[in-house]
Motif scaffolding. Structure first.
Motif, PDB file in Angstrom:
ATOM      1  N   LEU A 159       0.839  -1.205   0.000  1.00 19.02           N
ATOM      2  CA  LEU A 159       0.000   0.000   0.000  1.00 19.02           C
ATOM      3  C   LEU A 159       0.872   1.253   0.000  1.00 19.02           C
ATOM      4  CD1 LEU A 159      -2.741   1.479   0.316  1.00 19.02           C
ATOM      5  CD2 LEU A 159      -2.458   1.229   2.801  1.00 19.02           C
ATOM      6  N   VAL A 160       1.877   1.279   0.858  1.00 18.20           N
ATOM      7  CA  VAL A 160       2.755   2.444   0.960  1.00 18.20           C
ATOM      8  C   VAL A 160       3.550   2.638  -0.333  1.00 18.20           C
ATOM      9  CG1 VAL A 160       4.713   3.430   2.216  1.00 18.20           C
ATOM     10  CG2 VAL A 160       2.896   2.237   3.462  1.00 18.20           C
ATOM     11  N   GLU A 161       3.947   1.524  -0.967  1.00 20.30           N
ATOM     12  CA  GLU A 161       4.691   1.620  -2.222  1.00 20.30           C
ATOM     13  C   GLU A 161       3.815   2.135  -3.367  1.00 20.30           C
ATOM     14  OE1 GLU A 161       7.020  -1.260  -5.455  1.00 20.30           O
ATOM     15  OE2 GLU A 161       6.365  -2.080  -3.522  1.00 20.30           O
ATOM     16  N   ALA A 162       2.568   1.651  -3.422  1.00 21.38           N
ATOM     17  CA  ALA A 162       1.678   2.036  -4.520  1.00 21.38           C
ATOM     18  C   ALA A 162       1.137   3.451  -4.369  1.00 21.38           C
ATOM     19  CB  ALA A 162       0.517   1.044  -4.622  1.00 21.38           C
ATOM     20  N   PHE A 163       0.916   3.869  -3.123  1.00 22.19           N
ATOM     21  CA  PHE A 163       0.286   5.175  -2.886  1.00 22.19           C
ATOM     22  C   PHE A 163       1.060   5.940  -1.808  1.00 22.19           C
ATOM     23  CE2 PHE A 163      -3.131   2.174  -4.045  1.00 22.19           C
ATOM     24  CZ  PHE A 163      -3.558   2.762  -5.222  1.00 22.19           C
ATOM     25  N   PRO A 164       2.244   6.435  -2.109  1.00 20.45           N
ATOM     26  CA  PRO A 164       2.988   7.213  -1.111  1.00 20.45           C
ATOM     27  C   PRO A 164       2.150   8.387  -0.620  1.00 20.45           C
ATOM     28  CG  PRO A 164       4.334   6.761  -3.048  1.00 20.45           C
ATOM     29  CD  PRO A 164       2.941   6.368  -3.405  1.00 20.45           C
ATOM     30  N   HIS A 165       2.156   8.598   0.691  1.00 19.33           N
ATOM     31  CA  HIS A 165       1.349   9.678   1.263  1.00 19.33           C
ATOM     32  C   HIS A 165       1.894  11.030   0.823  1.00 19.33           C
ATOM     33  CE1 HIS A 165      -1.121  11.879   4.104  1.00 19.33           C
ATOM     34  NE2 HIS A 165      -0.046  12.558   4.440  1.00 19.33           N
ATOM     35  N   VAL A 166       0.983  11.940   0.510  1.00 24.94           N
ATOM     36  CA  VAL A 166       1.344  13.329   0.208  1.00 24.94           C
ATOM     37  C   VAL A 166       0.580  14.222   1.161  1.00 24.94           C
ATOM     38  CG1 VAL A 166       1.892  12.907  -2.205  1.00 24.94           C
ATOM     39  CG2 VAL A 166      -0.444  13.464  -1.576  1.00 24.94           C
ATOM     40  N   GLU A 167       1.185  15.356   1.529  1.00 26.15           N
ATOM     41  CA  GLU A 167       0.582  16.234   2.523  1.00 26.15           C
ATOM     42  C   GLU A 167      -0.806  16.714   2.123  1.00 26.15           C
ATOM     43  OE1 GLU A 167       1.565  16.887   5.561  1.00 26.15           O
ATOM     44  OE2 GLU A 167       3.245  15.533   5.249  1.00 26.15           O
ATOM     45  N   SER A 168      -1.044  16.844   0.821  1.00 26.00           N
ATOM     46  CA  SER A 168      -2.338  17.357   0.357  1.00 26.00           C
ATOM     47  C   SER A 168      -3.436  16.305   0.404  1.00 26.00           C
ATOM     48  CB  SER A 168      -2.208  17.884  -1.081  1.00 26.00           C
ATOM     49  OG  SER A 168      -1.771  16.848  -1.954  1.00 26.00           O
ATOM     50  N   ALA A 169      -3.069  15.041   0.701  1.00 31.16           N
ATOM     51  CA  ALA A 169      -4.078  13.974   0.732  1.00 31.16           C
ATOM     52  C   ALA A 169      -4.938  14.122   1.975  1.00 31.16           C
ATOM     53  CB  ALA A 169      -3.397  12.608   0.710  1.00 31.16           C
ATOM     54  N   ALA A 170      -6.195  14.452   1.779  1.00 26.85           N
ATOM     55  CA  ALA A 170      -7.128  14.614   2.897  1.00 26.85           C
ATOM     56  C   ALA A 170      -8.505  14.145   2.443  1.00 26.85           C
ATOM     57  CB  ALA A 170      -7.175  16.071   3.360  1.00 26.85           C
ATOM     58  N   ALA A 171      -8.721  12.858   2.578  1.00 25.03           N
ATOM     59  CA  ALA A 171      -9.995  12.282   2.149  1.00 25.03           C
ATOM     60  C   ALA A 171     -11.114  12.723   3.086  1.00 25.03           C
ATOM     61  CB  ALA A 171      -9.888  10.761   2.131  1.00 25.03           C
ATOM     62  N   ASP A 172     -12.216  13.229   2.504  1.00 26.23           N
ATOM     63  CA  ASP A 172     -13.364  13.627   3.326  1.00 26.23           C
ATOM     64  C   ASP A 172     -14.378  12.484   3.344  1.00 26.23           C
ATOM     65  OD1 ASP A 172     -14.720  13.695   0.875  1.00 26.23           O
ATOM     66  OD2 ASP A 172     -14.587  15.871   0.701  1.00 26.23           O
ATOM     67  N   GLU A 173     -15.524  12.738   4.002  1.00 28.41           N
ATOM     68  CA  GLU A 173     -16.531  11.684   4.152  1.00 28.41           C
ATOM     69  C   GLU A 173     -17.095  11.235   2.810  1.00 28.41           C
ATOM     70  OE1 GLU A 173     -17.584   9.715   6.604  1.00 28.41           O
ATOM     71  OE2 GLU A 173     -15.928  10.552   7.764  1.00 28.41           O
ATOM     72  N   HIS A 174     -17.170  12.133   1.835  1.00 30.53           N
ATOM     73  CA  HIS A 174     -17.647  11.746   0.503  1.00 30.53           C
ATOM     74  C   HIS A 174     -16.674  10.762  -0.141  1.00 30.53           C
ATOM     75  CE1 HIS A 174     -20.956  14.570   0.549  1.00 30.53           C
ATOM     76  NE2 HIS A 174     -20.129  15.556   0.880  1.00 30.53           N
ATOM     77  N   ASP A 175     -15.368  11.020   0.020  1.00 31.75           N
ATOM     78  CA  ASP A 175     -14.364  10.109  -0.520  1.00 31.75           C
ATOM     79  C   ASP A 175     -14.436   8.753   0.173  1.00 31.75           C
ATOM     80  OD1 ASP A 175     -13.295  12.121  -2.232  1.00 31.75           O
ATOM     81  OD2 ASP A 175     -12.146  12.927  -0.554  1.00 31.75           O
ATOM     82  N   LEU A 176     -14.612   8.778   1.508  1.00 36.57           N
ATOM     83  CA  LEU A 176     -14.696   7.519   2.246  1.00 36.57           C
ATOM     84  C   LEU A 176     -15.940   6.729   1.846  1.00 36.57           C
ATOM     85  CD1 LEU A 176     -13.556   8.644   5.818  1.00 36.57           C
ATOM     86  CD2 LEU A 176     -12.188   7.663   3.979  1.00 36.57           C
ATOM     87  N   ALA A 177     -17.049   7.442   1.624  1.00 39.18           N
ATOM     88  CA  ALA A 177     -18.280   6.768   1.183  1.00 39.18           C
ATOM     89  C   ALA A 177     -18.077   6.136  -0.194  1.00 39.18           C
ATOM     90  CB  ALA A 177     -19.437   7.758   1.151  1.00 39.18           C
ATOM     91  N   ALA A 178     -17.344   6.836  -1.074  1.00 36.46           N
ATOM     92  CA  ALA A 178     -17.066   6.284  -2.395  1.00 36.46           C
ATOM     93  C   ALA A 178     -16.218   5.025  -2.280  1.00 36.46           C
ATOM     94  CB  ALA A 178     -16.344   7.326  -3.253  1.00 36.46           C
ATOM     95  N   ALA A 179     -15.276   5.028  -1.337  1.00 30.96           N
ATOM     96  CA  ALA A 179     -14.434   3.854  -1.134  1.00 30.96           C
ATOM     97  C   ALA A 179     -15.249   2.668  -0.636  1.00 30.96           C
ATOM     98  CB  ALA A 179     -13.310   4.176  -0.154  1.00 30.96           C
ATOM     99  N   VAL A 180     -16.168   2.933   0.293  1.00 29.88           N
ATOM    100  CA  VAL A 180     -17.014   1.854   0.815  1.00 29.88           C
ATOM    101  C   VAL A 180     -17.873   1.269  -0.303  1.00 29.88           C
ATOM    102  CG1 VAL A 180     -18.912   1.309   2.383  1.00 29.88           C
ATOM    103  CG2 VAL A 180     -17.006   2.742   3.167  1.00 29.88           C
ATOM    104  N   SER A 181     -18.470   2.141  -1.117  1.00 30.25           N
ATOM    105  CA  SER A 181     -19.348   1.673  -2.198  1.00 30.25           C
ATOM    106  C   SER A 181     -18.571   0.930  -3.288  1.00 30.25           C
ATOM    107  CB  SER A 181     -20.123   2.842  -2.811  1.00 30.25           C
ATOM    108  OG  SER A 181     -19.235   3.748  -3.454  1.00 30.25           O
ATOM    109  N   ALA A 182     -17.266   1.213  -3.405  1.00 32.02           N
ATOM    110  CA  ALA A 182     -16.452   0.540  -4.419  1.00 32.02           C
ATOM    111  C   ALA A 182     -16.124  -0.894  -4.034  1.00 32.02           C
ATOM    112  CB  ALA A 182     -15.162   1.320  -4.661  1.00 32.02           C
ATOM    113  N   GLY A 183     -16.376  -1.257  -2.776  1.00 33.40           N
ATOM    114  CA  GLY A 183     -16.138  -2.619  -2.347  1.00 33.40           C
ATOM    115  C   GLY A 183     -14.678  -2.898  -2.026  1.00 33.40           C
TER     116      GLY A 183
END
Length: 392
Positions: A159-183
């Protein structure tokens, strides 16, 4: 110190930590409330233990995740985005009207509709957000060792290799809901982020259980949480102004308002004096004696327009420590607060096993000192912050 086995208001702890951003605020609080003269642990120790606990608590989620960076990238669903292109020949979807208007007839070029594939931005953002805590947990896990499955390590590293964290990464509740719905596996990442943000009370208990030296800080936090929750039950609007301890921005942790009444609650409240432009007698005395500058700092301070109420939390069944030493501290706070207000109260809160009922005494005009068992801490608000009308 004859510390009781628990006696902590975990309900109060939950009320406070729900306003925090993550484990960093919890570590800040432990560090700020510890007596540096007695502390046998460092901030790094605490951060590593917190990371290890989070790794173990999320191991069931991590073990089900993709095992390589390429697996992660392959799992990103493709989405289409409509666009337009200018070509030298028509295609299946040509905008004939715009083609004629812009390029004449017969046309010298053709405007065609296109469908361009792109990766889901929301899922990538969620993955980048999750990568930071997972990287920290994995680092702590490797440092402290322990029983973690090979699949867990591989999932964390990929996970860390594929998606290195960037300071601007700030997932909100809409993003989290999209992740849940994506399975799968995106819903697990949403759960990891929410765990890092929302389960701080469980993390706090996990840190305190093996190390009772951290329990006094949780006792303090439980008292604060019970006061905040009781203020809400009395109809006050409660606003979290900042993390309970914020070295770069000292000020009240909470503001309580009702009608025209307003109260601030400070934690580790030594900064209140400097904020009010006053120097403590204790600090003046130390400086005149050539000692390092230092100030007295009540665990909690409730400040209104015409009243100051300090609270000292003593997590011990030792009468010598909790009652006698608590009274000495309360007396010193009372002297200091008299310079700021004509209406002052100081309470020492102790575990129920040491005290069954509240009591107070008037020291001098406008100054009271009291003892309160943990289960009756709400009475401080009832007695000092309400009335007809409230004396704010």
């Amino acid at each position: 110190m004859n510390a009781p086995p628990d006696g902590i208001s975990w309900k109060g702890v939950r009320r406070v930590v729900r306003d925090w951003a993550g484990p960093g605020d919890l570590v800040d609080f432990f560090e700020a409330t510890a007596d540096s003269g007695e502390r046998a642990w460092s901030r790094t120790n605490l951060e590593n233990r917190a990371g290890w606990l989070q790794l173990k608590r999320n191991e069931h989620r991590l073990a089900q995740l993709p095992q390589t960076a390429q697996d992660w990238l392959n799992a990103l669903p493709a989405a289409s985005q409509r666009g337009r292109s200018i070509d030298d020949h028509p295609r299946a979807r040509t905008d004939w009207v715009d083609t004629r208007v812009q390029h004449g007839w017969p046309p010298t070029a053709y405007i065609n509709y296109t469908r361009e594939k792109r990766k889901s931005a929301a899922l990538r953002l969620v993955a980048q957000q999750a990568a930071l805590p997972v990287a920290n947990w994995a680092a702590a896990g490797r440092l402290l060792g322990g029983d973690v499955t090979t699949r867990t390590w591989r999932a964390a590293d990929s996970l860390v290799e594929a998606f290195p964290h960037v300071e601007s990464a700030a997932a909100d509740e809409h993003d989290l809901a999209a992740a849940v719905s994506a399975g799968h596996p995106w819903g697990s990442l949403a759960s990891i982020i929410r765990s890092d943000r929302q389960e701080l009370d469980q993390l706090a208990r996990g840190l305190v259980d093996p190390d009772p030296r951290l329990a006094p800080a949780m006792f303090h936090l439980g008292v604060l949480g019970d006061l905040v929750a009781h203020g809400e039950s009395l109809g006050f609007r409660v606003v979290s102004d900042r993390p309970v301890v914020h070295a770069r921005s000292p000020g009240p942790a909470y503001s309580l308002t009702r009608d025209n009444a307003r109260c601030q609650i400070w934690s580790e409240a030594g900064g209140y004096w400097s904020a009010s432009g006053t120097v403590q007698y204790y600090r003046q005395l130390r400086e005149r004696a050539g000692l390092a500058s230092a100030s007295l700092s009540p665990d909690l301070l409730l400040a209104t327009a015409d009243k100051l109420v300090a609270i000292e939390c003593k997590y011990s069944l030792s009468e010598q420590y909790a009652i006698r030493q608590g009274f000495h501290q309360a007396s010193a706070y009372a002297v200091e607060l008299q310079a700021l207000s004509t209406d002052v109260a100081v309470y020492v809160v102790v575990p129920d096993g040491l005290l069954q009922r509240s009591a107070s005494v008037t020291i001098t005009a406008g100054v009271r000192i009291g003892l309160v068992p943990m289960s009756q801490v709400q009475s401080i608000l009832d007695q000092e912050m309400t009335g007809d009308p409230p004396a704010f």
